[in-house]
Scaffold this motif. Structure first.
Motif, short mmCIF file in Angstrom:
data_model
loop_
_atom_site.label_atom_id
_atom_site.label_comp_id
_atom_site.label_asym_id
_atom_site.label_seq_id
_atom_site.Cartn_x
_atom_site.Cartn_y
_atom_site.Cartn_z
N LEU A 1 1.19 -1.30 0.40
CA LEU A 1 -0.07 -0.05 0.22
C LEU A 1 1.22 1.34 -0.09
CD1 LEU A 1 -2.96 -0.68 2.63
CD2 LEU A 1 -3.11 -0.84 0.66
N LEU A 2 1.62 1.54 0.51
CA LEU A 2 2.90 2.36 0.39
C LEU A 2 3.08 3.34 -0.41
CD1 LEU A 2 5.54 1.99 3.60
CD2 LEU A 2 3.06 3.14 3.55
N PRO A 3 3.41 2.66 -2.24
CA PRO A 3 3.71 3.56 -3.34
C PRO A 3 2.32 4.07 -3.39
CG PRO A 3 4.25 1.06 -3.18
CD PRO A 3 3.67 1.38 -1.83
N MET A 4 1.04 4.42 -3.44
CA MET A 4 -0.52 4.16 -3.49
C MET A 4 -0.77 5.52 -2.28
SD MET A 4 -2.44 0.91 -5.01
CE MET A 4 -1.77 -0.32 -3.47
N ALA A 5 0.48 5.71 -1.64
CA ALA A 5 -0.10 6.55 0.23
C ALA A 5 0.08 7.76 0.36
CB ALA A 5 0.29 5.95 1.13
N PHE A 6 -0.77 8.78 -0.04
CA PHE A 6 -0.09 9.24 0.33
C PHE A 6 0.64 10.43 1.27
CE2 PHE A 6 -4.88 9.82 -1.26
CZ PHE A 6 -4.37 10.87 -2.54
N THR A 7 2.09 11.58 0.70
CA THR A 7 1.96 11.95 1.97
C THR A 7 2.17 13.31 2.48
OG1 THR A 7 3.88 13.16 0.31
CG2 THR A 7 4.17 10.43 0.62
N LYS A 8 3.14 13.89 3.35
CA LYS A 8 2.63 14.67 4.50
C LYS A 8 3.81 14.88 5.11
CE LYS A 8 1.38 12.73 8.64
NZ LYS A 8 -0.11 13.30 10.17
N GLN A 9 3.93 16.63 4.69
CA GLN A 9 5.26 17.07 5.65
C GLN A 9 5.83 18.35 6.52
OE1 GLN A 9 7.10 19.02 2.06
NE2 GLN A 9 7.73 17.11 0.77
N GLY A 10 6.39 18.31 7.05
CA GLY A 10 6.29 19.49 8.73
C GLY A 10 7.64 19.75 8.32
N SER A 11 7.63 20.73 8.78
CA SER A 11 9.04 21.48 8.59
C SER A 11 8.91 21.48 10.28
CB SER A 11 9.39 22.13 7.76
OG SER A 11 8.73 23.88 7.29
N MET A 12 10.16 22.71 10.89
CA MET A 12 10.62 23.63 11.94
C MET A 12 11.72 24.00 11.86
SD MET A 12 11.70 21.67 15.54
CE MET A 12 11.24 20.10 15.18
N TRP A 13 11.83 25.29 12.03
CA TRP A 13 12.90 25.71 12.64
C TRP A 13 14.23 25.72 13.75
CZ3 TRP A 13 13.47 28.85 8.70
CH2 TRP A 13 12.89 29.08 7.69
N VAL A 14 15.30 25.74 13.59
CA VAL A 14 15.88 25.51 14.70
C VAL A 14 16.94 26.32 15.23
CG1 VAL A 14 17.84 24.29 15.38
CG2 VAL A 14 15.57 22.81 14.62
N TRP A 15 16.73 27.07 15.78
CA TRP A 15 18.37 28.15 16.29
C TRP A 15 18.92 28.13 17.10
CZ3 TRP A 15 16.21 32.77 19.63
CH2 TRP A 15 16.57 33.41 20.08
N ILE A 16 20.01 28.44 16.93
CA ILE A 16 21.38 28.11 17.60
C ILE A 16 21.54 29.39 17.91
CG2 ILE A 16 23.59 27.19 17.84
CD1 ILE A 16 23.16 25.18 16.19
N ASP A 17 22.05 29.91 19.03
CA ASP A 17 22.14 30.84 19.74
C ASP A 17 23.80 31.07 19.94
OD1 ASP A 17 23.02 33.72 21.01
OD2 ASP A 17 21.80 34.05 21.87
N PRO A 18 24.99 31.02 19.35
CA PRO A 18 26.27 30.78 19.83
C PRO A 18 26.73 31.66 21.11
CG PRO A 18 26.23 31.35 17.39
CD PRO A 18 25.15 31.67 18.47
N ALA A 19 26.47 33.04 21.66
CA ALA A 19 26.90 33.77 22.28
C ALA A 19 26.26 33.24 23.63
CB ALA A 19 26.02 35.30 21.96
N SER A 20 24.80 33.17 23.61
CA SER A 20 23.90 32.58 25.17
C SER A 20 23.97 31.55 24.86
CB SER A 20 22.23 32.99 24.71
OG SER A 20 22.30 34.67 24.55
N ARG A 21 25.19 30.38 24.18
CA ARG A 21 24.58 28.52 23.87
C ARG A 21 22.91 28.62 24.75
NH1 ARG A 21 26.14 26.60 28.50
NH2 ARG A 21 26.72 28.04 29.76
N LEU A 22 22.50 28.86 23.60
CA LEU A 22 21.14 28.57 23.09
C LEU A 22 20.35 27.44 21.62
CD1 LEU A 22 19.08 31.91 24.95
CD2 LEU A 22 19.29 29.27 25.88
#
Length: 346
Positions: free
Chosen positions: A113-134
């Protein structure tokens, strides 16, 4: 950008440059699911440009973008396919498939069934603050955050992170602010909150678009209901919902943030500069309002590490580095790196 926030502290011993992060992320770029692949995850260029950099720096703030794609396979469809296969076996052999065979039939049906299945996507922002170590993730799902942290820890040698942990729990602080109607300096209480009972009945009271400086709210707290969510505004610039788990939800930048900015000034660099410029000041103010930070707090991600193909690395558990606080998530050993005076220390 940054509608939700889960915030981690990066251990000070991690020292890398942006080019090293770029090289590490390039090993797990996002690729769409194959025909029989159920899930795929990886990194995409945050600017949205094809073949662009996977790690961008704007004003010293590092921005990444995580992408995940999964196949949507309704349980009812899968069950029907399994039933068809089982009935065919019964017709041909005169016996019903056993438990083990039924499990195998389910896997076979899924591959069909997988070849016929619909797909869904999601994304996420990732932020690294070097000075504050966050490390800040734009999600309200701790499970999804664990997935991204595991991928980062697996990709970046020496990376060690832990969730922010404050002297006063957000729940205790929110209860005090509501009961005494004394928000912390620089913050104001807005018109939304959720109170939950700790008793077996788990009674919940929610207020939306409603004044919270009323005796009724104080009576609920006196009766043992504690805040799990509270809407706040910081410095008349950023509004958000604080949760008992120290997550920030419904983050919104108010009009005062955009004063002096032209309507056509928008774009990736402008958005990043505005968002990080405000949040890098909000986070320490919030930590201070909660009594300050406890170093080496609870674990950032107790889940198993995630391999680049998205499968759980069950044979590999998050390793505690020598002397690390319990639960701190760390990656593989990092070779000593000689940094020049111009490099950014973590």
């Amino acid at each position: 950008m940054f509608k939700n926030m889960i915030v981690y502290r990066i251990a000070p011993q991690w020292q890398v440059e942006l080019t090293q992060v770029e090289e590490a992320l390039a090993k797990t770029p996002f690729m769409e699911c194959g025909a029989t692949q159920e899930k795929s995850l990886g990194w995409v260029p945050p600017r949205g440009e094809q073949h662009g950099a996977l790690a961008e720096s704007v004003g010293g703030q590092w921005i990444l973008r995580f992408m995940v794609e999964s196949k949507v396979l309704p349980g009812s469809v899968l069950a029907r396919k399994v039933k068809e296969k089982a009935e065919r076996i019964e017709q041909e052999t005169g016996r019903k498939p056993g438990k083990k065979e039924t499990k195998e039939l389910k896997e076979d049906a899924k591959l069909d069934l997988l070849p016929m299945a619909f797909t869904k996507q999601g994304s996420m922002w990732v932020w690294i603050d070097p000075a504050s170590r966050l490390l800040v993730l734009d999600t309200s799902s701790q499970g999804r955050a664990d997935e991204v942290v595991s991928l980062l820890v697996d990709s970046l040698p020496g990376l060690s992170v832990a969730l922010l942990h404050t002297q006063t729990s957000p729940q205790a602080a929110m209860a005090h602010w509501l009961k005494e109607q004394e928000p912390p300096v620089g913050f104001s209480i807005d018109r939304e909150c959720e109170l939950k009972s700790a008793t077996e009945d788990k009674a919940v009271v929610r207020y939306a678009r409603h004044p919270l400086d009323i005796e009724e709210v104080q009576a609920h707290i006196d009766a043992g209901k504690l805040p799990t969510k509270l809407a706040l505004t910081w410095d008349d610039r950023v509004s958000f919902m604080l949760t008992e788990g120290l997550q920030l939800k419904k983050v919104a930048f108010l009009d005062t943030v955009f004063e002096g900015t032209k309507a056509d000034d928008g774009g990736f660099d402008t958005d990043v500069a505005i968002a990080t410029g405000e949040l890098v000041k909000l986070i320490p103010d919030l930590v201070e309002a909660l009594g300050g930070e406890v170093e080496g707090g609870p674990a950032a991600a107790g889940a198993a590490l995630t391999q680049p193909d998205g499968k759980a690395a069950t044979a590999v558990a998050p390793r505690k580095s020598k002397g690390a606080a319990a639960g701190v998530v760390t990656g593989p050993e990092q070779e000593p790196v000689d940094t020049d005076p111009g490099s950014v220390p973590f």
